[in-house]
Design a protein around this motif. Structure first.
Motif, short mmCIF file in Angstrom:
data_model
loop_
_atom_site.label_atom_id
_atom_site.label_comp_id
_atom_site.label_asym_id
_atom_site.label_seq_id
_atom_site.Cartn_x
_atom_site.Cartn_y
_atom_site.Cartn_z
N ASP A 1 0.84 -1.21 0.00
CA ASP A 1 0.00 0.00 0.00
C ASP A 1 0.87 1.25 0.00
OD1 ASP A 1 -2.33 -1.49 0.05
OD2 ASP A 1 -2.47 -1.46 2.23
N LYS A 2 1.93 1.24 0.80
CA LYS A 2 2.82 2.40 0.89
C LYS A 2 3.57 2.61 -0.42
CE LYS A 2 3.37 1.50 5.82
NZ LYS A 2 4.29 0.98 6.86
N GLU A 3 4.09 1.53 -1.01
CA GLU A 3 4.83 1.66 -2.26
C GLU A 3 3.91 2.13 -3.39
OE1 GLU A 3 6.91 -1.98 -3.11
OE2 GLU A 3 7.86 -2.04 -1.13
N ALA A 4 2.71 1.58 -3.44
CA ALA A 4 1.77 1.96 -4.51
C ALA A 4 1.34 3.42 -4.37
CB ALA A 4 0.55 1.04 -4.48
N THR A 5 1.07 3.85 -3.15
CA THR A 5 0.66 5.23 -2.93
C THR A 5 1.80 6.19 -3.25
OG1 THR A 5 -0.92 4.56 -1.22
CG2 THR A 5 -0.23 6.87 -1.23
N SER A 6 3.01 5.84 -2.85
CA SER A 6 4.17 6.69 -3.15
C SER A 6 4.37 6.83 -4.66
CB SER A 6 5.42 6.08 -2.50
OG SER A 6 6.57 6.83 -2.83
N ALA A 7 4.26 5.73 -5.38
CA ALA A 7 4.42 5.77 -6.84
C ALA A 7 3.31 6.59 -7.49
CB ALA A 7 4.44 4.35 -7.41
N ILE B 1 1.66 9.12 -6.13
CA ILE B 1 1.95 10.53 -5.85
C ILE B 1 3.00 11.05 -6.82
CG2 ILE B 1 2.99 12.09 -4.17
CD1 ILE B 1 1.70 10.32 -1.98
N ALA B 2 4.08 10.29 -7.02
CA ALA B 2 5.13 10.70 -7.94
C ALA B 2 4.59 10.83 -9.37
CB ALA B 2 6.30 9.71 -7.89
N GLY B 3 3.73 9.89 -9.76
CA GLY B 3 3.16 9.95 -11.11
C GLY B 3 2.27 11.16 -11.31
N LEU B 4 1.48 11.50 -10.30
CA LEU B 4 0.63 12.69 -10.39
C LEU B 4 1.47 13.96 -10.47
CD1 LEU B 4 -2.06 11.65 -7.77
CD2 LEU B 4 -2.49 12.05 -10.21
N ASN B 5 2.53 14.03 -9.66
CA ASN B 5 3.42 15.18 -9.72
C ASN B 5 4.04 15.34 -11.10
OD1 ASN B 5 4.72 14.84 -6.32
ND2 ASN B 5 2.95 15.94 -7.07
N ALA B 6 4.40 14.21 -11.71
CA ALA B 6 5.08 14.24 -13.00
C ALA B 6 4.20 14.82 -14.10
CB ALA B 6 5.55 12.84 -13.39
N VAL B 7 2.88 14.73 -13.95
CA VAL B 7 1.98 15.28 -14.97
C VAL B 7 1.33 16.59 -14.52
CG1 VAL B 7 1.53 13.02 -16.02
CG2 VAL B 7 0.03 13.85 -14.18
N LEU C 1 3.71 -13.24 -6.76
CA LEU C 1 3.00 -12.73 -7.92
C LEU C 1 3.09 -11.21 -7.91
CD1 LEU C 1 0.16 -15.23 -7.43
CD2 LEU C 1 1.25 -14.93 -9.66
N ARG C 2 3.61 -10.65 -8.98
CA ARG C 2 3.82 -9.20 -9.03
C ARG C 2 2.52 -8.47 -9.35
NH1 ARG C 2 8.71 -7.57 -12.47
NH2 ARG C 2 9.76 -8.03 -10.49
N ASN C 3 2.13 -7.63 -8.44
CA ASN C 3 0.99 -6.72 -8.62
C ASN C 3 1.59 -5.43 -9.18
OD1 ASN C 3 -1.36 -5.26 -8.44
ND2 ASN C 3 -1.77 -5.77 -6.30
N PRO C 4 1.48 -5.18 -10.48
CA PRO C 4 2.33 -4.19 -11.16
C PRO C 4 2.00 -2.73 -10.82
CG PRO C 4 0.70 -5.03 -12.70
CD PRO C 4 0.52 -5.80 -11.42
N ILE C 5 2.87 -2.10 -10.07
CA ILE C 5 2.64 -0.72 -9.63
C ILE C 5 2.77 0.26 -10.79
CG2 ILE C 5 3.58 1.15 -8.21
CD1 ILE C 5 4.10 -0.89 -6.03
N ASP C 6 3.80 0.12 -11.61
CA ASP C 6 4.00 1.06 -12.72
C ASP C 6 2.81 1.05 -13.67
OD1 ASP C 6 6.42 1.77 -11.67
OD2 ASP C 6 7.61 0.57 -13.06
N GLU C 7 2.30 -0.13 -13.98
CA GLU C 7 1.15 -0.24 -14.87
C GLU C 7 -0.10 0.35 -14.22
OE1 GLU C 7 3.41 -2.46 -14.35
OE2 GLU C 7 3.86 -3.65 -16.14
N ALA D 1 0.19 4.17 -14.46
CA ALA D 1 -0.05 4.60 -15.85
C ALA D 1 -1.54 4.53 -16.19
CB ALA D 1 0.76 3.72 -16.81
N ALA D 2 -2.22 3.49 -15.72
CA ALA D 2 -3.65 3.35 -16.01
C ALA D 2 -4.45 4.43 -15.30
CB ALA D 2 -4.13 1.96 -15.58
#
Length: 337
Positions: free
Chosen positions: A87-93, A95-101, A296-302, A305-306
């Motif tokens: 949850d922490k890693e997904a939320t952090s990513a 936040i970073a993605g929102l900042n980037a756009v 099993l990888r729950n893909p954070i980057d994807e 992006a979605a």
């Protein structure tokens, strides 16, 4: 030398456009035009205004611009209790993605009345959207946002409500991959450490494992549940060891799987020769040399992006039909299977 500010003024509040106009010797509307892309303004005036703004530390009020119909670029993220590392890693990513756009996230964490009050307060602002990373207050939040015409994007679970876009992993199909791996490894007595029943992923991962085991002619040897924390995985596995004979264990997330590894080690079980262990999510800790968890990888980057694509599409086309994006998990083979 810097110009002096208005005589006798003790500045305690945010610098305003009126302050800049006074220093630059221009009108308030000229200051507004200086900071509006494409607006006409005499170059000499523009330079005076920008110099005064720099000296005073002035920045245009972005929220005020929303009164003229501009987007605020504020996006609320309801993260919930974030009880495990995924949850922490997904939320952090996210936040970073929102900042980037160019979006500015307002993050609300926790649960219960405090989180409910925080959501109520943040909805007073002109949000571009609300992103739900947790389902604990999902129904209430969706209803409030609907009344305020604030788009909602749910990430991690399906919320079947009008105007809500969803991004969700194919949890059932992912857990079937775990069953297939146990079968390939020759394991025939599988235990399950599931998660809390209020999480949609819990039921989907359980049903996927059972369906996969049934297809391979393998029955579930025993099951119990944790709460998606490492400690709960440890004690759940201890309980299984007390009354269940198993040679494989599937944990509904990595945190509980890491707890399971500790319980197995403390009782003298060797992984993977005695017991195969499979987790779910692929958190950073799962990759540590001392753990190297098969998972099993729950893909954070994807996922990020979605979410960003749905957000952009929803802002451009507010009346479009709601969308559901399904993501696929990937089996990551390390040292515990």
């Amino acid at each position: 030398m810097k110009r002096q500010g208005p005589v006798g003024r003790k500045r305690q509040t945010r610098v305003t456009a009126a302050d800049v106009a006074e220093i630059a010797g221009v009108s308030r509307s000229a200051v507004s035009r200086a900071f509006t892309e494409g607006a006409y303004l005499d170059q000499e005036k523009r330079e005076r205004i920008l110099l005064a703004a720099h000296e005073l530390g002035y920045q245009p009020n972005a929220l005020a611009a929303t009164l003229q119909g501009a987007r605020s670029n504020l996006v609320a993220v309801f993260a919930g209790e974030m009880r495990n590392e995924y949850d922490k890693e997904a939320t952090s990513a996210l936040i970073a993605g929102l900042n980037a756009v160019g979006k500015w996230p307002v993050v609300i964490a926790g649960g219960g009345d405090h989180a409910r009050d925080a959501v109520t307060q943040v909805l007073r602002y002109p949000l571009d959207a609300m992103i739900l990373r947790s389902g604990s207050l999902a129904t209430e939040i969706v209803e409030l946002c609907s009344k305020l015409h604030i788009p909602v994007i749910a990430s991690g679970r399906i919320i079947d409500a009008e105007g809500v876009d969803n991004i969700c992993l194919r949890n059932h199909e992912a857990a079937e991959l775990a069953a297939d791996l146990f079968s390939q490894r020759g394991r025939c007595r599988i235990a399950l450490v599931g998660g809390p029943g209020e999480f949609g992923a819990t039921a989907e991962r359980r049903s996927g494992l059972l369906a996969g085991l049934e297809e391979k002619g393998i029955t579930l040897a025993g099951e119990t549940a944790g709460n998606y924390t490492t400690e709960s995985g440890y004690f759940a596995t201890q309980a299984l060891l007390a009354d269940t004979n198993f040679d494989g264990i599937f944990c509904a997330n990595d945190a509980m799987a890491i707890g399971a590894l500790g319980a197995l080690r403390d009782t003298g079980r060797v992984v993977p020769s005695d017991v195969s262990v499979v987790g779910f999510d692929d958190i950073e800790m799962a990759r540590w040399p001392t753990i190297r968890l098969t998972t099993l990888r729950n893909p954070i980057d994807e996922m990020v992006a979605a979410v960003l694509r749905c957000l952009d599409s929803r802002l451009d086309h507010p009346q479009a039909a709601k969308e559901t994006v399904r993501l696929d998990a990937e089996m990551i083979l390390r040292d515990t299977h």
